[in-house]
Structure formats: structure tokens, C-alpha cells
Design a protein around this motif. Structure first.
Motif, PDB file in Angstrom:
ATOM      1  N   THR A 130       0.834  -1.196   0.000  1.00 45.97           N
ATOM      2  CA  THR A 130       0.000   0.000   0.000  1.00 45.97           C
ATOM      3  C   THR A 130       0.875   1.254   0.000  1.00 45.97           C
ATOM      4  OG1 THR A 130      -0.225  -0.379   2.370  1.00 45.97           O
ATOM      5  CG2 THR A 130      -2.105  -0.948   0.997  1.00 45.97           C
ATOM      6  N   ALA A 131       0.246   2.352  -0.397  1.00 45.89           N
ATOM      7  CA  ALA A 131       0.982   3.599  -0.622  1.00 45.89           C
ATOM      8  C   ALA A 131       1.739   4.048   0.615  1.00 45.89           C
ATOM      9  CB  ALA A 131       0.020   4.690  -1.072  1.00 45.89           C
ATOM     10  N   VAL A 132       2.896   4.649   0.364  1.00 46.54           N
ATOM     11  CA  VAL A 132       3.682   5.248   1.431  1.00 46.54           C
ATOM     12  C   VAL A 132       3.198   6.679   1.592  1.00 46.54           C
ATOM     13  CG1 VAL A 132       6.015   5.898   2.136  1.00 46.54           C
ATOM     14  CG2 VAL A 132       5.618   3.731   0.959  1.00 46.54           C
ATOM     15  N   GLN A 133       2.319   6.887   2.533  1.00 48.52           N
ATOM     16  CA  GLN A 133       1.743   8.213   2.755  1.00 48.52           C
ATOM     17  C   GLN A 133       1.432   8.360   4.235  1.00 48.52           C
ATOM     18  OE1 GLN A 133      -1.501   7.887  -0.017  1.00 48.52           O
ATOM     19  NE2 GLN A 133      -2.858   6.855   1.419  1.00 48.52           N
ATOM     20  N   GLN A 134       1.346   9.596   4.683  1.00 46.65           N
ATOM     21  CA  GLN A 134       1.185   9.893   6.109  1.00 46.65           C
ATOM     22  C   GLN A 134      -0.034   9.177   6.691  1.00 46.65           C
ATOM     23  OE1 GLN A 134       0.643  14.081   6.856  1.00 46.65           O
ATOM     24  NE2 GLN A 134       1.989  14.030   8.622  1.00 46.65           N
ATOM     25  N   THR A 135      -1.111   9.109   5.926  1.00 50.75           N
ATOM     26  CA  THR A 135      -2.331   8.497   6.455  1.00 50.75           C
ATOM     27  C   THR A 135      -2.227   6.977   6.561  1.00 50.75           C
ATOM     28  OG1 THR A 135      -3.286   8.477   4.236  1.00 50.75           O
ATOM     29  CG2 THR A 135      -3.829  10.356   5.645  1.00 50.75           C
ATOM     30  N   ARG A 142      -5.236   7.091  15.279  1.00 56.31           N
ATOM     31  CA  ARG A 142      -5.841   7.700  16.459  1.00 56.31           C
ATOM     32  C   ARG A 142      -7.344   7.844  16.265  1.00 56.31           C
ATOM     33  NH1 ARG A 142      -3.658  13.503  17.561  1.00 56.31           N
ATOM     34  NH2 ARG A 142      -4.820  13.846  15.651  1.00 56.31           N
ATOM     35  N   VAL A 163     -14.470  -3.226   4.950  1.00 49.24           N
ATOM     36  CA  VAL A 163     -14.822  -1.834   5.271  1.00 49.24           C
ATOM     37  C   VAL A 163     -16.339  -1.663   5.381  1.00 49.24           C
ATOM     38  CG1 VAL A 163     -12.705  -0.878   4.269  1.00 49.24           C
ATOM     39  CG2 VAL A 163     -14.802  -0.937   2.892  1.00 49.24           C
ATOM     40  N   PHE A 176     -16.988   5.439   9.524  1.00 48.39           N
ATOM     41  CA  PHE A 176     -16.460   5.071   8.209  1.00 48.39           C
ATOM     42  C   PHE A 176     -15.635   6.181   7.573  1.00 48.39           C
ATOM     43  CE2 PHE A 176     -16.521   4.834   3.637  1.00 48.39           C
ATOM     44  CZ  PHE A 176     -16.212   3.513   3.389  1.00 48.39           C
ATOM     45  N   SER A 177     -16.173   7.395   7.601  1.00 45.02           N
ATOM     46  CA  SER A 177     -15.490   8.486   6.900  1.00 45.02           C
ATOM     47  C   SER A 177     -14.255   8.980   7.622  1.00 45.02           C
ATOM     48  CB  SER A 177     -16.459   9.632   6.623  1.00 45.02           C
ATOM     49  OG  SER A 177     -17.277   9.301   5.518  1.00 45.02           O
ATOM     50  N   ASP A 178     -13.968   8.442   8.812  1.00 48.03           N
ATOM     51  CA  ASP A 178     -12.721   8.785   9.483  1.00 48.03           C
ATOM     52  C   ASP A 178     -11.538   7.999   8.916  1.00 48.03           C
ATOM     53  OD1 ASP A 178     -14.218  10.448  11.055  1.00 48.03           O
ATOM     54  OD2 ASP A 178     -14.355   9.049  12.735  1.00 48.03           O
ATOM     55  N   ILE A 179     -11.830   6.964   8.140  1.00 51.11           N
ATOM     56  CA  ILE A 179     -10.745   6.214   7.500  1.00 51.11           C
ATOM     57  C   ILE A 179     -10.050   7.134   6.507  1.00 51.11           C
ATOM     58  CG2 ILE A 179     -10.148   4.208   6.086  1.00 51.11           C
ATOM     59  CD1 ILE A 179     -12.805   2.957   6.956  1.00 51.11           C
ATOM     60  N   GLU A 180      -8.760   7.298   6.680  1.00 48.77           N
ATOM     61  CA  GLU A 180      -8.040   8.217   5.806  1.00 48.77           C
ATOM     62  C   GLU A 180      -7.034   7.519   4.913  1.00 48.77           C
ATOM     63  OE1 GLU A 180      -7.681  12.549   7.131  1.00 48.77           O
ATOM     64  OE2 GLU A 180      -6.419  11.334   8.438  1.00 48.77           O
ATOM     65  N   GLY A 181      -6.642   6.323   5.293  1.00 50.09           N
ATOM     66  CA  GLY A 181      -5.607   5.647   4.534  1.00 50.09           C
ATOM     67  C   GLY A 181      -6.143   4.397   3.872  1.00 50.09           C
ATOM     68  N   THR A 182      -5.235   3.521   3.490  1.00 53.86           N
ATOM     69  CA  THR A 182      -5.622   2.337   2.743  1.00 53.86           C
ATOM     70  C   THR A 182      -5.035   1.055   3.313  1.00 53.86           C
ATOM     71  OG1 THR A 182      -3.803   2.887   1.270  1.00 53.86           O
ATOM     72  CG2 THR A 182      -6.021   3.490   0.543  1.00 53.86           C
TER      73      THR A 182
END
Lengths: 278, 278, 278, 278
Positions: free
Chosen positions: D94-99, D105, D128, D136-142
């Protein structure tokens, strides 16, 4: 060019100063009113002293814009400090990289700058050669601001900040004029050792970038007895900013042209600033 | 320290060289076998000449590891080039920033380096003072590698690459010894003008980092008549690499200690390298 | 909100379109005139088809502002393409990360968007559930724009782009109204398969973000016989942009409200756009 | 896969735990001994509770490697905390990103994970959909890790952490088996509310990634009366780590297979962990 602020006083959550005000520094990163550029999105930095670890200030610096940086938002929400600097950058050409972000640090000293050395590209070599060889290799970036800092260190910043800055400016003006530059320097600079803050407003042309300091808190309390915020901070609390953080009547005073202020325990002071010919 | 490769020959999709081989440069970024560090994750760079726009090479450089960089993956999948450099960095202490990523560029020239100037921090000032003032302000980063490049430019790289590199090395060794450093320099360097590639292997100690060049393609074809890849590339095609990209028997030859190779139209060449006392 | 442009025609160096015009997309990243925000500094992306590797477009996307990105500058100076998309982002709250940067890609298709699904946070779950399970796990980011793309893919984008977009819009409007949102969608969208470009302008409110297309090159040549640039590009060359790249009289035409254009081999076309109730 | 550590006890400068130990987490980012990968360079995160602002923990997360990150180094040198998590990531695709960086948290809760859901790409949609629509909409990453967290939140993490995790695991195993995956889950997980820390070691296969906890400080003091460090921390102080931070005899104990520990005021506890069929 850039925007900056220096805070000294009652320990506050950084958020209180960085994000909360109507025209906060974060707002200025998108919509500066008095800056040369409206956008200051080429990196940012915060440096703060913490009560427990006072030997050096901590730095958070990054290359993206301040307005969307989550780590800055996190710190601001969780870290308190009695003395901190914050800076947002608009590059005048040099690389957008962490080592070019303000504040710069040397031991327990921090430095930040708005302005520029005119034609710095041409003068860079002559100026860096005049930096004390003992600190030369501490230069990590490529900005005029960092060179100004290490020149000031070279000229005794740690013993006599106003004198060292006066000598640095005198030198930059001499070298600039040797290169045929009429107005070599434009600056507002803040520097601190963690106890006191010195803030300079000067330009060779006598038309310096804006700089403001906040009124005494006791005066502001009388003017605005209903503002809860003012009851929470000490009389000693002081802000110095590139541009006011809001429209509170009586809150902001311009630092006069060619002057510097000292924020310190006891009464603060304002003095005339005159470059020292070198 | 770092790992690098230089490719010259039949225009190929970068992917063919950067990702496809069993022990590709991307694999080396995680699992270098011959490097000082197994991990080379402190930034990377690719520089390539495109057939249409040959005045300067294009650079893609970034501060994260090569192995997870999507823009590098995209470029490798879509860009072909007859001559390209690629470099993965393991910082020896200097900042991880784009301006410290190789290759470095000056006009149509590119330069990349594996190794280090010993005690560079102490020697940095003396060395940068010897860089031609006309190119001084083009220095954007803080690595020894970039200083070596601009010293070579100062000493005539564009007219006589082997001579300029010999003088640069001679100088670094003299300055190093003046600072009491016994073995001032460790290097494998590649430099190109877009037509020819020069690759140097040298260290003051006579124990240089590894460097290999690929065998002539016509020789390899005879050894491995079943390898489709070899039928698609010209006899002139050549790779120079910090470490072999795989185990193909007969494919890789070590550049001898204190030597440099030239990849060029017509027969390539290998010569002894001797620093020129400065 | 964001700004974007789509180019189709004679292969050009990206620089010609991205940086050279007076009010280029790069200029718009700092000083947008018609956008909701003046600053579009929350990431950018370029997607281009190269003549040699036409199976998929290449993407360069990054999280910083376009105006100071060196890799974008390098690509623009060295890469030519007959069909490319470029996008600069102003986040409406979702994370600033590469996977939220446009254009999005699916096979050989690219998609980019300016606008927003109103109250997307509340609708996100309902919308993603309607995405074809076979492509669900290809979603990498968290934007409304990407969800719109995969809904369009779900509804047959690859066979009938205008129909698929009409169904996607119809669905978003239905789900939005189920959540009590009066005007669920605001969009200008560009989509391409590498051969043709479809550009849509629509909003539930009938007050859509600006969208312009360039005049026919042969018409422009007659108006401006002295413009060298126009002699170098084919009659077929076309630009679609969020806001004009300059002030050339006669050069820019507004895409009418609730319409879409098709840029294609042969005569281009403009049609009315009507959402399909779902 | 990844490496992580959780600290609870006497407030310490993060540096003491993150950098100082011989085989610190920072060292593990380059040279993990017990991990699936030796390199964990795909982002990192630190989450800490500060004594003054205890409503939520602060997060510092970034996409580059921990070993060269200056902001992490700065924080570690200046911030103290009585309870903090640290995590270094090796992406499994999966993508290397901050999320996608841990810890995640939710309110005052933090979560971090080492391991993977097998074939997550195929199961992602089914999983999911089972997350509470309110979060649900608090999910920011993958990542699979974040989905596991929100499933646990859905199943009552805030009231009954071990029960919620048991239900999450039961669910993942059922969905996995429905997709024909024999061993759907591999995990070591730490979760905290700022008061207590729960640490789970489990895998469907019964061959879980390593997990260790530090011995009681009073026991260690008797074993190593000369270690100054042990005199400065309370008996309650505890570390839980993916792999030991050093070789101190008697200092590290393996969490048994299919168990979880609780670090809490008063006596800590170890229990068997059994997934709850869902």
C-alpha cells in the motif's frame, strides 16, 4: 520574502498564537496582507524552548506549506512554550528544502529573517568567506538568511547581539556596494537565546518590511476588559510579528524604521539601529 | 556511501535497467551486497538525455528511498534514453535533501559519486574557496560529491575530463594531508557530457569501492545466444555499475584499482588514473 | 477546489503550455483569478501519453505546490507529448497526499476534476459501496474526485464516457438528496483514453465552475498572423482549461453551462449534458 | 511488516527509548533482526501523551525513513512523555503516505500493528462495509491496519478492548475464509487510551510475529544494580517491543503465542487471546 512571529511570555499552547487568531500566521501563509507575496508556501519552521529542556530549542521544519501540514497542527495542539519563533517562507529563488527553513539554530540561539540580500547570488562567495572558519561547516543551506546568521555569530552575537547584527549589516552593505548594489540589504530579523528576544527592522534603502509589536498586556486589559485571553497571560507577555494577527484596537504598534526592540525580563526596550561600518 | 549505474547504448526504457534485473539498482537500495551499507535509502536521482532535447539532461531527484518512489516507477515505465545515470544515496551525515542527491548537473554535464572525502566537515571551507568564483554560487547542496564536481569544473572538466579529475583529486589529497588526514579520498565517479561517459575508480588508500563494467554485447551474445535481451541492443551498449546487476557468467568485469574507463562512440578504453599534484 | 488543463494536438514540450503562458497553470497555482481559492498549493499532477509507450499514460504527482517543484520543471523542459493533463490542487479538507492528486488513472484512462461533492464526508460510505467490487480495491485515496471516477468506471466509462458520467452524476445527486443535500455536485471533469478527451461542465445548482476551450488554430492564425507559436501547431490542436492562460483576443470560449465537449480526430463537438437519474 | 514499541511509566525524553538503546527502534529501521524485512523505511510515526494536554495524544508521522528524519530527532531530544507509541513501517504494497503511518488515532485512543491481513486487496471491500457507518469516513488511509482499528472501534474497543479485538479478529478470519484464505491474519497490535496499554500477539496460523515485554524494573535493578538508568524509572515502567532493544540479560520476555498483556496502574497482567467467532 516571508512572514514570522516571536512569542515570549506566559507558556501557551502554540495553537493559541499560530492558528487561533483571525489573521494568524497560518492564515498569512495563504493570504498575507502586508508581505511582498500573498502566498508564503515554500516551507515553514517553528522553534520552541520547553521548560524542561532549556539547553537548546526544538525545531520543527518542513518543506511544504504550513497551512496543510499535519505535524505542525499536532504540535500546536499539544506543545506549550514560554518562548517560540514561527516562520513561513516564500522563496526568492533558493531551493525549497528543510535546511533553508527558518528558524536557524546555533547552540541555544535561534534566528529568523524576512527580507533579502540583493543580488545574493553574486555576493555569496565573498560573504561566506568572512564567516568564522570554526562555524563555516555548520552552514547547511543556501539562503542569505543563514549566511547573515553565521556572520552575526562570527561578529559576537552570543556576547553582544545588537553589536553583532550592526557589524553584520555593515559588512553586507560594504560587500554589496563593492558589487555595485545600491541597496544591499532588506531585513526584519528576530534572534533569541531563550531568555531575551531582539527584533531588528532595517533596510539599506530606509524602506523596511513591516514589523509590529504587541502593546503591554496591562494596557490591553484596560482597553478590552471583556477579553478572557488577556486575563490568562502575564503583563510581560509580548508578540513581535511581520504583520498584525488581527484588528484589536490598540493592540499593535509598528517598530519604527531603523530600530530594534528587546523583549526581556523587566521592562522591554526600543533602540535605534545603526549599521557599523566594517 | 552510495550505489550508482551509468548506461550508454541503444535507447531503452529505464525500467529495463533500473527495475528488471535480479539485483537491480532498486534492489540494491534495500539489499546492497558490496556497499558499505546494505541500505541506500537517503534519496535518489536519475538523469537522462532524451533524443529530442539534447542540450541538457533531465533530472528526477527526490529525498525518499528509490524503492517506494512512484514517480521514479512511472518514469522508468514510460521514458527511454540512450544515456542515463542513476544513483541511490546512503548519507554519511549531510542533510537528506534534493540538492544533495546525485547526479549533479552543470550545463550538459552530469556527475555522480560513491565514496567520501574523509573529514569533509573540517576541510569543506578550504575546498570550496578553491572553486572558481564564477560557478561558486551554483553550489546548492552540502555534499563532498558536489564540491568535487565543481572543483573538477574549475580545473577544466569540460575540456579534459580525466585531467580535471586528476587535478581535483590531487587537490583534495593535498588539502586533506594539510589537515592531517592520511587517506583523504575514496571515490568511484561517473561523468558525462551526453556523448561519452568517463568512470573513475580511485582511493588515496588504494582500496577503492567496487566498480564494474559490462562485457561487449557481441561477446555476451556468443556466450548466451538464448538471451533475447542481448539481441535488442547494439554492440556499443555498455553499463558501468557499483555492483553487478545479476549473476550472468561473463557479463561483469571489475574496473581495476586506480583506473578509469571511457565509453564512447567507437572502441571504449581503459586507462590508468593518477592524481595530479596541485 | 482546483485548476486543470487538458492538451491535445501537435506534440509539444510540456513547458510550452505549463510554464510559458502569461497566466499559465503554474501561475494559477499562486494567483488563480477565477477559482474559489487564489492559491492551489496542495499537490499537483501531470499525466502524459508518450508516442512510444501508449498503453498507459505516465503520471508525475507530488504533494507540494507545483510552483516550486523541481521535478515538474525538469519534466516540462524535457518531455514532449501529444496529449496531456495537468492539475493543481486546493484541498477542501482531505489529506494532502500523492494518492489524492489528480489525474487518476485506470488502465489507459485518466480523469481529473475541479469541484466537490457537497457533504462528501457524510455520503462517502454510501457512494463507495456502489463502486464495482472488481475495482473497489483500486481506490487509493480519499477524495470525492476519485470516487466519482470509479463510479463512472462502474457505469461503463470505457464504453460510453458521456453516458457513464451522466449516470455517475445522477447517482451522486440521488444519494446527496437522500442525505438532505440540496445541491450535491459541482464539477468540471476531463477524461481521456489517450485518443479523445471529454470535458464536462455541470453543477446541481446550475452555477458551475468556469471552463474554457481554445478556438480552432486556423481561426486564431487568421486573427494573429504574427504569432509564431500558432504556425507550429496543427489545426487539430486544442486546449481545455479551468481559466484562460492569457488574454489573446479570440482565443478562449466558455464551455456553456451543463455541456460537454469532445476533442477528437476530425471535428470536435459540443453537446448538452444531462444527468441520468439512477 | 513493521516494528513498534510501546512505553509506559516514568516520563522520559523520547530519545532515551527511541535512539539511545544499542538496538533501538531507529537502529531497527535499518537493521531489524527479527522482522520479515531488515529495512523498515516506508514511513514512521510517534504518538505521545503529554502531561498537560491529556485529552488526545499528539502524533508525528512522516513518509520517509525514521533513521534520517530530523523532526523526529528534534522531538526525541525535547519532548518527554509517560506513555508513547512508536512505529516504523515496511509497506507490503500500500501507498507510502502519512495516512498509512501508524499509530492511528480515534479520540484519545491509539493503535498500531505489525503483520498483515492476507490477500487484503481482495477482502478490503467486504471488511470496510462492516465498519460502523458513523466512523467510516474517518478512515483516511488504505492499510489493513487502519481497517482493523476501525473494526475494533465498531466492536466496542472503547468499552472492552480485549473483547473488541477478539471480535475484530473473528470477523477478519471469517471473511478471509469466505475468500478461501487459509490463514487470514497475522498481528501484533498495541492499543491504548492513555491510561492502559493492551498488546496482542496472534496469528491464524499460530506462528505469530515476535513480541516482547520488559521485566519488572525492581527485578532488573536487583540483577543490574550498577545500571543508573534503572534507578531513574519507577517500578511500574514497562516496554513492549517487536524485538528487544538490546542484550541486557533478564530484561526481555516473549509474549506467548495467542496472548495479550495489559500494562496498567497496579499489577500488569497477561491473558490468553481467543478470537470470537462472528
Amino acid at each position: 520574502m516571508c512572514r514570522w512571529l516571536a512569542y515570549s511570555g506566559t507558556p501557551l499552547l502554540l495553537d493559541t498564537i499560530l492558528y487561533k487568531p483571525a489573521h494568524s500566521l497560518i492564515d498569512q501563509s495563504l493570504h498575507s496582507k502586508l508581505g511582498v507575496e500573498t502566498t508564503n508556501g515554500d516551507g515553514f519552521g517553528v522553534g520552541w524552548y520547553s521548560p524542561e529542556h532549556t539547553d537548546t530549542p526544538a525545531l520543527l521544519r518542513d518543506v511544504g506549506p504550513a497551512w496543510n501540514n499535519r505535524n505542525l497542527r499536532e504540535l500546536a495542539d499539544h506543545v506549550s512554550s514560554p518562548l517560540f519563533f514561527a516562520h513561513i517562507r516564500a522563496s526568492t529563488g533558493t531551493a525549497v528544502q528543510q535546511t533553508n527553513c527558518h528558524p536557524f539554530r546555533h547552540g541555544r540561539w535561534m534566528w529568523m529573517h524576512n527580507g533579502a540580500i540583493a543580488d545574493f547570488h553574486r555576493m555569496r562567495r565573498d560573504l561566506v568567506l568572512l564567516i568564522d572558519p570554526l562555524v563555516f561547516s555548520d552552514i547547511e543551506g543556501t539562503t542569505d538568511s543563514e549566511v547573515m546568521f553565521y556572520l552575526a555569530v562570527t561578529f559576537g552575537l552570543e556576547k553582544d547581539p545588537p553589536g553583532a547584527v550592526a557589524r553584520m549589516v555593515g559588512l553586507v552593505e560594504r560587500v554589496g556596494r563593492e558589487h555595485g548594489v545600491q541597496f544591499p540589504l532588506q531585513m526584519t530579523v528576530a534572534v533569541t537565546d531563550g531568555e531575551r528576544v531582539w527584533a531588528f527592522r532595517y533596510s539599506s534603502q530606509g524602506a523596511s518590511r513591516s514589523l509590529f509589536y504587541s502593546s503591554r498586556v496591562d494596557t490591553l486589559r484596560k482597553l478590552h476588559p471583556d477579553m478572557a485571553f488577556l486575563r490568562d497571560v502575564s503583563d510581560e507577555t509580548r508578540l513581535i510579528v511581520s504583520e498584525p494577527l488581527g484588528d484589536l484596537p490598540g493592540a499593535w504598534n509598528e517598530v519604527p524604521e531603523s530600530c530594534y526592540g528587546v523583549v526581556q525580563p523587566g521592562a522591554d526596550a526600543m533602540h535605534t539601529f545603526t549599521p557599523e561600518p566594517m
